[in-house]
Design a protein around this motif. Structure first.
Motif, PDB file in Angstrom:
ATOM      1  N   THR A 163       0.840  -1.185   0.000  1.00  0.00           N
ATOM      2  CA  THR A 163       0.000   0.000   0.000  1.00  0.00           C
ATOM      3  C   THR A 163       0.883   1.245   0.000  1.00  0.00           C
ATOM      4  OG1 THR A 163      -1.806   1.159   1.139  1.00  0.00           O
ATOM      5  CG2 THR A 163      -0.169   0.092   2.536  1.00  0.00           C
ATOM      6  N   TYR A 216       2.763  -5.896   3.040  1.00  0.00           N
ATOM      7  CA  TYR A 216       2.148  -6.660   4.134  1.00  0.00           C
ATOM      8  C   TYR A 216       1.639  -8.011   3.639  1.00  0.00           C
ATOM      9  CZ  TYR A 216      -2.248  -4.954   2.089  1.00  0.00           C
ATOM     10  OH  TYR A 216      -3.289  -4.669   1.228  1.00  0.00           O
ATOM     11  N   HIS A 240      -1.146 -11.055   3.597  1.00  0.00           N
ATOM     12  CA  HIS A 240      -2.597 -11.143   3.744  1.00  0.00           C
ATOM     13  C   HIS A 240      -3.039 -12.605   3.666  1.00  0.00           C
ATOM     14  CE1 HIS A 240      -3.631 -12.136  -0.463  1.00  0.00           C
ATOM     15  NE2 HIS A 240      -2.607 -11.354  -0.793  1.00  0.00           N
ATOM     16  N   ILE A 291      -7.333 -10.452   3.788  1.00  0.00           N
ATOM     17  CA  ILE A 291      -7.363  -9.696   5.041  1.00  0.00           C
ATOM     18  C   ILE A 291      -5.925  -9.406   5.446  1.00  0.00           C
ATOM     19  CG2 ILE A 291      -7.998  -9.732   7.485  1.00  0.00           C
ATOM     20  CD1 ILE A 291     -10.234 -11.675   6.776  1.00  0.00           C
ATOM     21  N   PRO A 292      -5.560  -8.131   5.633  1.00  0.00           N
ATOM     22  CA  PRO A 292      -4.191  -7.816   6.065  1.00  0.00           C
ATOM     23  C   PRO A 292      -3.843  -8.581   7.331  1.00  0.00           C
ATOM     24  CG  PRO A 292      -5.375  -5.817   5.474  1.00  0.00           C
ATOM     25  CD  PRO A 292      -6.391  -6.922   5.489  1.00  0.00           C
ATOM     26  N   CYS A 339      -0.164  -9.090   8.656  1.00  0.00           N
ATOM     27  CA  CYS A 339       0.911  -8.421   9.394  1.00  0.00           C
ATOM     28  C   CYS A 339       1.830  -7.710   8.410  1.00  0.00           C
ATOM     29  CB  CYS A 339       1.704  -9.414  10.244  1.00  0.00           C
ATOM     30  SG  CYS A 339       2.602 -10.645   9.287  1.00  0.00           S
ATOM     31  N   THR A 387       4.163   2.424  10.525  1.00  0.00           N
ATOM     32  CA  THR A 387       3.468   1.298   9.894  1.00  0.00           C
ATOM     33  C   THR A 387       1.972   1.444  10.138  1.00  0.00           C
ATOM     34  OG1 THR A 387       5.364  -0.159  10.257  1.00  0.00           O
ATOM     35  CG2 THR A 387       3.237  -1.215   9.831  1.00  0.00           C
ATOM     36  N   PRO A 388       1.143   1.375   9.096  1.00  0.00           N
ATOM     37  CA  PRO A 388      -0.308   1.498   9.283  1.00  0.00           C
ATOM     38  C   PRO A 388      -0.848   0.430  10.238  1.00  0.00           C
ATOM     39  CG  PRO A 388       0.264   1.665   6.957  1.00  0.00           C
ATOM     40  CD  PRO A 388       1.495   1.230   7.666  1.00  0.00           C
ATOM     41  N   ILE A 389      -1.649   0.872  11.192  1.00  0.00           N
ATOM     42  CA  ILE A 389      -2.183  -0.061  12.186  1.00  0.00           C
ATOM     43  C   ILE A 389      -3.034  -1.147  11.536  1.00  0.00           C
ATOM     44  CG2 ILE A 389      -3.725  -0.248  14.182  1.00  0.00           C
ATOM     45  CD1 ILE A 389      -2.783   2.475  15.068  1.00  0.00           C
ATOM     46  N   TRP A 390      -3.742  -0.788  10.465  1.00  0.00           N
ATOM     47  CA  TRP A 390      -4.658  -1.759   9.852  1.00  0.00           C
ATOM     48  C   TRP A 390      -3.931  -2.967   9.253  1.00  0.00           C
ATOM     49  CZ3 TRP A 390      -3.794  -2.547   4.722  1.00  0.00           C
ATOM     50  CH2 TRP A 390      -3.220  -1.516   3.988  1.00  0.00           C
ATOM     51  N   THR A 391      -2.606  -2.859   9.040  1.00  0.00           N
ATOM     52  CA  THR A 391      -1.877  -4.018   8.511  1.00  0.00           C
ATOM     53  C   THR A 391      -1.706  -5.110   9.559  1.00  0.00           C
ATOM     54  OG1 THR A 391       0.267  -2.987   9.019  1.00  0.00           O
ATOM     55  CG2 THR A 391      -0.649  -2.614   6.817  1.00  0.00           C
ATOM     56  N   ILE A 429      -4.378  -6.204  11.330  1.00  0.00           N
ATOM     57  CA  ILE A 429      -5.732  -6.695  11.605  1.00  0.00           C
ATOM     58  C   ILE A 429      -5.773  -8.216  11.755  1.00  0.00           C
ATOM     59  CG2 ILE A 429      -8.032  -7.003  10.595  1.00  0.00           C
ATOM     60  CD1 ILE A 429      -7.818  -4.189   9.465  1.00  0.00           C
TER      61      ILE A 429
END
Length: 203
Positions: A9, A37, A39, A43-44, A46, A85-89, A91
């Motif tokens: 991303t 990341y 998936h 779904i992401p 890590c 690092t984006p937190i959503w990665t 999830i």
């Protein structure tokens, strides 16, 4: 089928102070930063690592990170240190942790419940039992006294606990109508040894 892989991303694109080695134009290069990341089922799960590419707006040359010269590598390191690092990665990893914690809590709750049921047995309780051969069957409690229980053994066994649902659930007709007695003090040790795997009680 497990679908997994990796994606990237875009984090940011920023002009950098750099002289393009291809056309010698100064300060015409943009560095684009990405977060790669892993998936699972899209779904992401890590984050893996941060990546970058550059493009000179004058000659349009694009360089991948593996093609960076020492100067670009240094700029990349500086840019990377400023990016979070984006937190959503995270999830997928967070969901996995929640699932594991939930399973552990459920197992603890079930273990505590089984202990109570064995300390206070009732007629109609069903014990999931592991046999000496390593198979699984069901015992139906038919009698409870102060010091012992009397049970009927199911006529069927399965080699995996997941196959217990295959044992006919036709009430008492699925059990051999011969009462076998066991001391109540033996029940908890059997649970500790894993020979009693589970206890179910009609609510």
């Amino acid at each position: 089928m497990l679908i997994y892989g990796s994606r990237a991303t875009k984090l940011k694109a920023e002009p950098i102070v750099y002289t393009c080695k291809h056309c010698q134009s100064k300060n015409t290069t943009t560095m684009v930063m990405f977060q790669k990341y892993a998936h699972v089922f899209w779904i992401p799960f890590c984050p893996i690592k941060k990546l970058a590419v550059t493009q000179c707006e004058h000659c349009k040359q694009v360089l991948e990170q593996k093609q960076f010269d020492p100067e670009l590598k240094e700029i990349f390191a500086e840019q990377k240190s400023t990016l979070k690092t984006p937190i959503w990665t995270f999830i997928g990893l967070a969901l996995l942790i929640v699932l594991i914690v939930t399973i552990i809590q459920d197992e603890k709750k079930e273990s505590a419940e089984n202990k109570v049921f064995l300390e206070q047995p009732q007629v109609g309780d069903v014990y999931t039992m592991r046999t000496k051969e390593g198979n699984y069957t069901l015992f139906l409690v038919k009698e409870v006294t102060k010091d012992s229980i009397g049970y009927w053994m199911n006529n069927y066994e399965v080699n995996k606990i997941s196959g217990l649902h295959k044992i006919p659930a036709n009430g008492d007709s699925a059990y051999l109508p011969i009462t076998v007695y066991m001391a109540r003090k033996e029940l908890l040790p059997l649970l500790d040894k894993g020979e009693i795997h589970d206890v179910s009680r009609k609510k």
